[in-house]
Design a protein around this motif. Structure first.
Motif, PDB file in Angstrom:
ATOM      1  N   UNK A  30      14.973  99.921  66.488  1.00 33.96           N
ATOM      2  CA  UNK A  30      14.940  99.039  67.650  1.00 33.96           C
ATOM      3  C   UNK A  30      13.696  98.170  67.575  1.00 33.96           C
ATOM      4  N   UNK A  31      13.512  97.307  68.569  1.00 36.33           N
ATOM      5  CA  UNK A  31      12.390  96.368  68.541  1.00 36.33           C
ATOM      6  C   UNK A  31      11.051  97.089  68.608  1.00 36.33           C
ATOM      7  N   UNK A  32      10.958  98.141  69.419  1.00 35.40           N
ATOM      8  CA  UNK A  32       9.691  98.849  69.549  1.00 35.40           C
ATOM      9  C   UNK A  32       9.252  99.515  68.264  1.00 35.40           C
ATOM     10  N   UNK A  33      10.171 100.210  67.602  1.00 34.40           N
ATOM     11  CA  UNK A  33       9.812 100.848  66.333  1.00 34.40           C
ATOM     12  C   UNK A  33       9.496  99.808  65.272  1.00 34.40           C
ATOM     13  N   UNK A  61      28.240 106.426  60.645  1.00 37.27           N
ATOM     14  CA  UNK A  61      29.437 106.253  59.834  1.00 37.27           C
ATOM     15  C   UNK A  61      30.129 104.957  60.166  1.00 37.27           C
ATOM     16  N   UNK A  62      30.949 104.518  59.257  1.00 37.78           N
ATOM     17  CA  UNK A  62      31.599 103.221  59.386  1.00 37.78           C
ATOM     18  C   UNK A  62      32.421 103.115  60.658  1.00 37.78           C
ATOM     19  N   UNK A  63      33.079 104.212  61.038  1.00 36.15           N
ATOM     20  CA  UNK A  63      33.968 104.159  62.196  1.00 36.15           C
ATOM     21  C   UNK A  63      33.208 104.080  63.519  1.00 36.15           C
ATOM     22  N   UNK A  64      31.906 104.368  63.505  1.00 29.64           N
ATOM     23  CA  UNK A  64      31.173 104.466  64.751  1.00 29.64           C
ATOM     24  C   UNK A  64      30.597 103.170  65.274  1.00 29.64           C
ATOM     25  N   UNK A  65      30.439 102.160  64.427  1.00 31.42           N
ATOM     26  CA  UNK A  65      29.755 100.938  64.815  1.00 31.42           C
ATOM     27  C   UNK A  65      30.605  99.709  64.507  1.00 31.42           C
ATOM     28  N   UNK A  66      30.519  98.731  65.388  1.00 30.14           N
ATOM     29  CA  UNK A  66      31.224  97.469  65.192  1.00 30.14           C
ATOM     30  C   UNK A  66      30.249  96.414  64.681  1.00 30.14           C
ATOM     31  N   UNK A  67      30.782  95.382  64.020  1.00 29.18           N
ATOM     32  CA  UNK A  67      29.946  94.321  63.467  1.00 29.18           C
ATOM     33  C   UNK A  67      29.056  93.695  64.539  1.00 29.18           C
ATOM     34  N   UNK A  68      29.624  93.359  65.691  1.00 25.66           N
ATOM     35  CA  UNK A  68      28.850  92.674  66.722  1.00 25.66           C
ATOM     36  C   UNK A  68      27.701  93.535  67.225  1.00 25.66           C
ATOM     37  N   UNK A  69      27.942  94.837  67.373  1.00 29.81           N
ATOM     38  CA  UNK A  69      26.887  95.730  67.854  1.00 29.81           C
ATOM     39  C   UNK A  69      25.749  95.826  66.843  1.00 29.81           C
ATOM     40  N   UNK A  70      26.107  95.978  65.573  1.00 26.21           N
ATOM     41  CA  UNK A  70      25.095  96.086  64.521  1.00 26.21           C
ATOM     42  C   UNK A  70      24.274  94.802  64.425  1.00 26.21           C
ATOM     43  N   UNK A  71      24.932  93.664  64.496  1.00 25.53           N
ATOM     44  CA  UNK A  71      24.217  92.391  64.392  1.00 25.53           C
ATOM     45  C   UNK A  71      23.361  92.130  65.634  1.00 25.53           C
ATOM     46  N   UNK A  72      23.811  92.573  66.787  1.00 30.98           N
ATOM     47  CA  UNK A  72      22.995  92.423  67.992  1.00 30.98           C
ATOM     48  C   UNK A  72      21.714  93.236  67.877  1.00 30.98           C
ATOM     49  N   UNK A  73      21.835  94.465  67.388  1.00 27.90           N
ATOM     50  CA  UNK A  73      20.652  95.301  67.165  1.00 27.90           C
ATOM     51  C   UNK A  73      19.732  94.677  66.132  1.00 27.90           C
ATOM     52  N   UNK A  74      20.322  94.151  65.057  1.00 27.55           N
ATOM     53  CA  UNK A  74      19.516  93.511  64.016  1.00 27.55           C
ATOM     54  C   UNK A  74      18.793  92.286  64.553  1.00 27.55           C
ATOM     55  N   UNK A  76      17.747  91.761  67.580  1.00 27.67           N
ATOM     56  CA  UNK A  76      16.611  92.199  68.397  1.00 27.67           C
ATOM     57  C   UNK A  76      15.407  92.533  67.520  1.00 27.67           C
ATOM     58  N   UNK A  77      15.665  93.177  66.386  1.00 26.12           N
ATOM     59  CA  UNK A  77      14.576  93.508  65.467  1.00 26.12           C
ATOM     60  C   UNK A  77      14.011  92.251  64.824  1.00 26.12           C
ATOM     61  N   UNK A  78      14.885  91.371  64.348  1.00 28.48           N
ATOM     62  CA  UNK A  78      14.445  90.104  63.741  1.00 28.48           C
ATOM     63  C   UNK A  78      13.533  89.340  64.686  1.00 28.48           C
ATOM     64  N   UNK A 112      18.595  87.126  59.654  1.00 27.41           N
ATOM     65  CA  UNK A 112      18.362  88.108  58.597  1.00 27.41           C
ATOM     66  C   UNK A 112      18.186  87.409  57.256  1.00 27.41           C
ATOM     67  N   UNK A 113      17.333  87.959  56.405  1.00 24.83           N
ATOM     68  CA  UNK A 113      17.112  87.374  55.077  1.00 24.83           C
ATOM     69  C   UNK A 113      17.733  88.209  53.971  1.00 24.83           C
ATOM     70  N   UNK A 114      18.285  89.358  54.320  1.00 23.76           N
ATOM     71  CA  UNK A 114      18.922  90.214  53.328  1.00 23.76           C
ATOM     72  C   UNK A 114      19.789  91.237  54.008  1.00 23.76           C
ATOM     73  N   UNK A 115      20.581  91.934  53.187  1.00 26.71           N
ATOM     74  CA  UNK A 115      21.428  92.972  53.733  1.00 26.71           C
ATOM     75  C   UNK A 115      22.213  93.653  52.631  1.00 26.71           C
TER      76      UNK A 115
END
Length: 287
Positions: A30-33, A61-74, A76-78, A112-115
């Motif tokens: 997350x952003x704090x860490x 696992x793949x089934x637990x996360x959606x693209x939009x959720x992962x990118x939203x979290x990313x 916030x970190x960016x 993001x600059x990589x992945x």
């Protein structure tokens, strides 16, 4: 975020892979860490799907996360740090090459600059994508990465899915390299010798992950084996969760609060947040 800011981060990230020596790319959830890791002095960061999933009360696992959720979290970190950020993009969020290409497009759009794209399918009966499809998926991602400016990591997931086949893993990594991947990654390799063999079998930088179950090695040992980049996956998040669990168990079991002696002081946390914000503002002014 201004393009010039992302461009400068991309330049920095590429330089880290080109200059001599090994580097560590730790994984905030997350952003704090992320702010704490920036202030400690790391030069780049990577998201962790496991750490993010746990923070949302989900299984990894793949089934637990959606693209939009992962990118939203990313995102916030960016937007919380001045460092280059790469992302764990799981399987590209779909089985076909076009899914991987779309994921890279979206990743670039949020700064993001990589992945990384992995060849794990999420199907328990066939956990690894068939070879030719796996290569096509990397090729589709690499085409967009080259066009948009993005450091693509291709992951061969055999060892995390009950297939301890070093020859097949190397065959996949070599094919991913030919398909255009910039960095190669086979998490879960069983020994330093296996890591050395992988590094000697490819011509692109190799990432390894430390902090999972199994043996660990020093940075010097990994560098001597040919490793360029080290990540820690979800292990930092699990370390934090371990401290939380132990503190809760202490209260419930003994009725004491001794855990607070080892907790980071409030003033220190505030210092980390302030320093990271200052660094980000300085970077923006420089760009």
């Amino acid at each position: 975020m201004a393009n010039t800011t992302r461009d400068s981060k991309l330049e920095t990230f590429r330089f880290l892979h080109e200059k001599p020596g090994i580097f560590v790319m730790p994984n905030p959830w997350d952003a704090g860490s992320a702010k704490i890791l920036e202030t400690v002095g790391f030069e780049s960061l990577a998201t962790t799907s496991a750490g993010y999933a746990f923070s949302q009360g989900l299984q990894d696992g793949i089934a637990g996360l959606e693209r939009e959720d992962v990118l939203e979290n990313a995102a916030e970190i960016v937007n919380s740090v001045s460092l280059p950020v790469s992302a764990d993009l799981e399987d590209g969020f779909g089985p076909i090459p076009q899914d991987c290409a779309l994921t890279i497009e979206r990743a670039v759009d949020i700064g993001l600059v990589g992945g990384s794209i992995e060849d794990a399918s999420g199907n328990p009966e066939r956990p690894i994508f068939e070879f030719s499809l796996a290569v096509e998926r990397v090729a589709a991602a690499a085409e967009i990465a080259k066009k948009r400016g993005f450091v693509l990591t291709a992951r061969a997931e055999n060892y995390l899915n009950g297939r301890p086949d070093l020859d097949n893993t190397i065959r996949r990594l070599q094919a991913f390299e030919k398909a255009g991947a910039d960095v190669l990654f086979a998490p879960g390799l069983p020994s330093l010798e296996a890591i050395r063999i992988v590094c000697n079998s490819v011509n692109k930088p190799v990432n390894v992950v430390m902090g999972l179950s199994g043996p660990t090695f020093t940075l010097d040992e990994l560098q001597n084996a040919g490793v360029k980049r080290v990540s820690v996956g979800g292990s930092f998040a699990r370390a934090a969760l371990g401290a939380l669990y132990n503190a809760a168990k202490e209260i419930k079991t003994f009725g004491t609060f001794d855990y607070s002696r080892d907790a980071m002081p409030h003033s220190k946390v505030m210092q980390f947040m302030t320093e990271s914000t200052r660094q980000m503002e300085h970077r923006k002014a420089s760009d």
